[in-house]
Design a protein around this motif. Structure first.
Motif, mmCIF file in Angstrom:
data_model
loop_
_atom_site.group_PDB
_atom_site.id
_atom_site.type_symbol
_atom_site.label_atom_id
_atom_site.label_comp_id
_atom_site.label_asym_id
_atom_site.label_seq_id
_atom_site.Cartn_x
_atom_site.Cartn_y
_atom_site.Cartn_z
ATOM 1 N N ASN A 95 0.826 -1.210 0.000
ATOM 2 C CA ASN A 95 0.000 0.000 0.000
ATOM 3 C C ASN A 95 0.862 1.263 0.000
ATOM 4 O O ASN A 95 0.464 2.297 -0.539
ATOM 5 C CB ASN A 95 -0.949 0.009 1.199
ATOM 6 N N ARG A 96 2.054 1.171 0.600
ATOM 7 C CA ARG A 96 2.956 2.342 0.579
ATOM 8 C C ARG A 96 3.377 2.651 -0.861
ATOM 9 O O ARG A 96 3.473 3.808 -1.260
ATOM 10 C CB ARG A 96 4.193 2.083 1.452
ATOM 11 N N ALA A 97 3.610 1.606 -1.629
ATOM 12 C CA ALA A 97 3.962 1.812 -3.042
ATOM 13 C C ALA A 97 2.787 2.453 -3.775
ATOM 14 O O ALA A 97 2.967 3.372 -4.594
ATOM 15 C CB ALA A 97 4.331 0.477 -3.679
ATOM 16 N N ILE A 98 1.578 1.987 -3.460
ATOM 17 C CA ILE A 98 0.376 2.532 -4.127
ATOM 18 C C ILE A 98 0.241 4.030 -3.855
ATOM 19 O O ILE A 98 -0.001 4.830 -4.767
ATOM 20 C CB ILE A 98 -0.891 1.770 -3.655
ATOM 21 N N VAL A 99 0.425 4.444 -2.587
ATOM 22 C CA VAL A 99 0.197 5.867 -2.298
ATOM 23 C C VAL A 99 1.259 6.762 -2.927
ATOM 24 O O VAL A 99 0.958 7.890 -3.337
ATOM 25 C CB VAL A 99 0.050 6.174 -0.777
ATOM 26 N N GLN A 100 2.485 6.249 -3.030
ATOM 27 C CA GLN A 100 3.522 7.075 -3.664
ATOM 28 C C GLN A 100 3.215 7.263 -5.148
ATOM 29 O O GLN A 100 3.359 8.346 -5.703
ATOM 30 C CB GLN A 100 4.920 6.460 -3.480
ATOM 31 N N LEU A 101 2.740 6.187 -5.783
ATOM 32 C CA LEU A 101 2.381 6.272 -7.197
ATOM 33 C C LEU A 101 1.211 7.247 -7.394
ATOM 34 O O LEU A 101 1.218 8.085 -8.306
ATOM 35 C CB LEU A 101 2.006 4.869 -7.700
ATOM 36 N N LEU A 102 0.231 7.156 -6.503
ATOM 37 C CA LEU A 102 -0.933 8.043 -6.623
ATOM 38 C C LEU A 102 -0.568 9.504 -6.335
ATOM 39 O O LEU A 102 -1.188 10.416 -6.873
ATOM 40 C CB LEU A 102 -2.049 7.589 -5.676
ATOM 41 N N LYS A 103 0.413 9.701 -5.497
ATOM 42 C CA LYS A 103 0.882 11.078 -5.252
ATOM 43 C C LYS A 103 1.542 11.602 -6.523
ATOM 44 O O LYS A 103 1.289 12.717 -6.964
ATOM 45 C CB LYS A 103 1.872 11.076 -4.079
ATOM 46 N N ASP A 104 2.364 10.738 -7.129
ATOM 47 C CA ASP A 104 3.047 11.131 -8.368
ATOM 48 C C ASP A 104 2.031 11.454 -9.461
ATOM 49 O O ASP A 104 2.226 12.371 -10.248
ATOM 50 C CB ASP A 104 3.970 9.985 -8.806
ATOM 51 N N TYR A 105 0.915 10.708 -9.489
ATOM 52 C CA TYR A 105 -0.120 10.933 -10.509
ATOM 53 C C TYR A 105 -1.124 12.021 -10.094
ATOM 54 O O TYR A 105 -2.152 12.209 -10.742
ATOM 55 C CB TYR A 105 -0.862 9.627 -10.808
ATOM 56 N N GLU A 106 -0.845 12.667 -8.954
ATOM 57 C CA GLU A 106 -1.659 13.789 -8.444
ATOM 58 C C GLU A 106 -3.099 13.410 -8.136
ATOM 59 O O GLU A 106 -4.010 14.232 -8.210
ATOM 60 C CB GLU A 106 -1.603 14.985 -9.407
ATOM 61 N N VAL A 107 -3.317 12.129 -7.831
ATOM 62 C CA VAL A 107 -4.653 11.715 -7.360
ATOM 63 C C VAL A 107 -4.741 12.024 -5.877
ATOM 64 O O VAL A 107 -5.701 12.639 -5.395
ATOM 65 C CB VAL A 107 -4.895 10.210 -7.615
ATOM 66 N N ILE A 108 -3.742 11.581 -5.112
ATOM 67 C CA ILE A 108 -3.662 11.962 -3.699
ATOM 68 C C ILE A 108 -3.062 13.361 -3.655
ATOM 69 O O ILE A 108 -1.984 13.604 -4.195
ATOM 70 C CB ILE A 108 -2.799 10.958 -2.903
ATOM 71 N N GLN A 109 -3.793 14.279 -3.020
ATOM 72 C CA GLN A 109 -3.321 15.667 -3.024
ATOM 73 C C GLN A 109 -2.717 16.080 -1.690
ATOM 74 O O GLN A 109 -1.935 17.004 -1.627
ATOM 75 C CB GLN A 109 -4.454 16.583 -3.465
ATOM 76 N N GLY A 110 -3.088 15.361 -0.617
ATOM 77 C CA GLY A 110 -2.488 15.657 0.695
ATOM 78 C C GLY A 110 -1.245 14.806 0.903
ATOM 79 O O GLY A 110 -0.612 14.358 -0.057
ATOM 80 N N ASP A 111 -0.928 14.558 2.178
ATOM 81 C CA ASP A 111 0.238 13.746 2.523
ATOM 82 C C ASP A 111 -0.128 12.264 2.308
ATOM 83 O O ASP A 111 -1.043 11.750 2.954
ATOM 84 C CB ASP A 111 0.586 14.022 4.002
ATOM 85 N N PRO A 112 0.585 11.573 1.395
ATOM 86 C CA PRO A 112 0.196 10.190 1.084
ATOM 87 C C PRO A 112 0.284 9.250 2.284
ATOM 88 O O PRO A 112 -0.551 8.362 2.438
ATOM 89 C CB PRO A 112 1.186 9.770 -0.012
ATOM 90 N N MET A 113 1.278 9.449 3.157
ATOM 91 C CA MET A 113 1.413 8.557 4.306
ATOM 92 C C MET A 113 0.308 8.815 5.336
ATOM 93 O O MET A 113 -0.122 7.904 6.037
ATOM 94 C CB MET A 113 2.804 8.702 4.943
ATOM 95 N N GLU A 114 -0.156 10.055 5.385
ATOM 96 C CA GLU A 114 -1.263 10.364 6.301
ATOM 97 C C GLU A 114 -2.555 9.692 5.799
ATOM 98 O O GLU A 114 -3.312 9.106 6.577
ATOM 99 C CB GLU A 114 -1.443 11.875 6.380
ATOM 100 N N ALA A 115 -2.759 9.766 4.481
ATOM 101 C CA ALA A 115 -3.952 9.108 3.907
ATOM 102 C C ALA A 115 -3.886 7.602 4.160
ATOM 103 O O ALA A 115 -4.886 6.976 4.534
ATOM 104 C CB ALA A 115 -4.040 9.398 2.410
ATOM 105 N N LEU A 116 -2.701 7.020 3.991
ATOM 106 C CA LEU A 116 -2.561 5.576 4.207
ATOM 107 C C LEU A 116 -2.816 5.214 5.666
ATOM 108 O O LEU A 116 -3.465 4.207 5.968
ATOM 109 C CB LEU A 116 -1.159 5.113 3.770
ATOM 110 N N ASP A 117 -2.324 6.057 6.574
ATOM 111 C CA ASP A 117 -2.515 5.773 7.998
ATOM 112 C C ASP A 117 -4.008 5.815 8.368
ATOM 113 O O ASP A 117 -4.509 4.940 9.083
ATOM 114 C CB ASP A 117 -1.723 6.776 8.842
ATOM 115 N N LEU A 118 -4.716 6.804 7.859
ATOM 116 C CA LEU A 118 -6.162 6.895 8.142
ATOM 117 C C LEU A 118 -6.892 5.678 7.585
ATOM 118 O O LEU A 118 -7.759 5.089 8.232
ATOM 119 C CB LEU A 118 -6.744 8.170 7.522
ATOM 120 N N TYR A 119 -6.525 5.299 6.378
ATOM 121 C CA TYR A 119 -7.135 4.127 5.728
ATOM 122 C C TYR A 119 -6.857 2.851 6.539
ATOM 123 O O TYR A 119 -7.746 2.027 6.739
ATOM 124 C CB TYR A 119 -6.577 4.020 4.307
#
Ligand code: DON
Length: 426
Positions: free
Chosen positions: A245-269
């Motif tokens: 999932n950490r790999a997923i959030v970094q990719l989504l940050k790069d693709y500008e889907v996740i706009q906040g802090d990717p690790m924070e979104a992952l932690d909440l999830y």
């Protein structure tokens, strides 16, 4: 104050008022929410064992009175049969990529039906708690549809099935290369795969000064109609091992889907997935969607009827990941699974089923849960595509349907007709 913030505050006030007017909190150790959602009933103390217990609320906020369900009651009979039929089924395997899930007793097995009128039928391990995992995803989606709006979900996350595994990175990259229109790509897939669910949490708007986690937990509580808590051991086990999932959030940050802090979104999830629920909770949560967004036990309108309908549309097409089409073809109801062993299946306007049995199939869906829901829907009806024919029926000819059209038989002395010449050029 923006419109979204106002809607969120209105909702929080509503569920908190619901909580204030109601009775005892129930269950669970671990970290609960600061703002409890609507909590208005206490499940009866004695678990049902191998008998079907039934309880009717008698109206929002009224404590249910459990009794032994009587033979002849269709819900009781269907539940008792489904339970007995699959109790001995030993197929599937607990998820163990989250190490603690591999240690859960695979023999635990509970089934619950909650109707839109607030009747509760339960058998087996109906009250045993387990981590909600991906069954949480449609309920957070509902809150985001309510606050960010359905278009934001469609544009930023997408609502099409990926046909791939729930944690697929391939799907993200494939979708990145398939723009939905000239300028727009939606690589997260949909809110029910990991990529889309983490993006859903990232997208969730919160009013100024509010903590996102209390909105997420308060929302799940409003659907369940009782106070819920994170299982800290599951949260720790998953947080330590969620490298994929950490790999997923970094990719989504790069693709500008996740706009906040990717690790924070992952932690909440991850915290959202670690919330403890029972099969009974899942059935109440599902019945809230089945009942146009109104919790049939607490009477709280958790989301708008239109939101419930949109959530159920996404659950129908993607709830069981790569096997959703086969499920819909065979059973015909929206259902959502989690790797903790839970499934919720929803029959809009009628009832919902919550199941718990940890061993999973290769797609990550509880084996016994699927079999039990299929049997229940066959017995009770509820396939959303099934219709009774109306109007006068015409007699079918005794000799059966007309023969298929083949080439005309050659007439004696004549050559068979040739295909007509195609006029014009290609
Ligand atoms: O992110 C994960 O892998 C888990 N927290 C949830 C996956 C899940 O439940 C998939 N559903 N069947």
């Amino acid at each position: 104050m923006r419109v979204n913030e106002r809607r969120l505050l209105t909702w929080l006030v509503a569920v908190t008022l619901g909580a204030a007017s109601c009775a005892t909190l129930h269950g669970g150790s671990g970290s609960g929410s600061a703002e409890a959602g609507a909590v208005s009933y206490t499940p009866p103390a004695d678990p049902p064992g191998d008998m079907v217990l039934a309880a009717a609320t008698g109206g929002p906020g009224v404590q249910p009175t459990p009794r032994l369900a009587q033979p002849g009651d269709p819900y009781r009979d269907a539940l008792a049969d489904a339970y007995k039929s699959f109790k001995g089924l030993a197929e599937g395997k607990n998820a163990d990529y989250i190490p603690i899930l591999g240690k859960v007793d695979p023999s635990l097995y509970g089934l619950v039906i909650v109707t839109v009128h607030g009747a509760v039928y339960e058998i087996g391990s109906a009250r045993d708690e387990f981590s909600i995992q991906s069954v949480s995803k449609p309920f957070s989606l509902a809150r985001v549809i309510e606050t960010a709006g359905p278009d934001a979900v469609n544009k930023r996350i997408g609502v099409n099935a990926t046909g791939q595994k729930f944690n697929s990175i391939l799907a993200i990259d494939l979708l990145k290369n398939i723009p939905s229109d000239e300028k727009h790509v939606i690589p997260a897939g949909n809110p029910l795969v990991n990529a889309g669910a983490i993006s859903t949490v990232d997208l969730l708007p919160v009013a100024r000064g509010m903590d996102k986690w209390s909105v997420i937990l308060g929302n799940l509580e409003a659907f369940a109609g009782r106070k819920l808590a994170v299982n800290d051991e599951v949260y720790k086990s998953e947080s330590e091992t969620n490298t994929h999932n950490r790999a997923i959030v970094q990719l989504l940050k790069d693709y500008e889907v996740i706009q906040g802090d990717p690790m924070e979104a992952l932690d909440l999830y991850t915290r959202q997935c670690s919330v403890s629920v029972s099969a009974r909770d899942l059935a109440v949560m599902g019945a809230t969607l089945a009942n146009g967004g109104r919790n049939p036990l607490t009477g709280v309108q958790v989301v708008a009827p239109s939101t419930a309908a949109q959530v159920l549309a996404v659950v129908s097409t993607a709830g069981l990941y790569e096997t959703t089409g086969e499920w819909l073809y065979k059973v015909g109801v929206p259902a959502k699974s989690g790797v903790g062993g839970g499934i919720v299946a929803i029959v809009p306007g009628k009832f919902a089923v919550g199941t718990f049995s940890p061993p999973l199939d290769p797609a990550g869906n509880s084996v016994r849960g699927q079999r039990a829901v299929e049997a229940l829907i066959q017995k009770l009806g509820g396939n959303i595509f099934a219709a009774k024919p109306v109007g006068r029926s015409r007699e079918t000819k005794a000799e059966g349907p007309p023969a298929p059209m083949g080439p005309p038989a050659p007439v004696a002395g004549k050559s068979p007709p040739q295909p007509a010449a195609v006029a014009g050029k290609n």
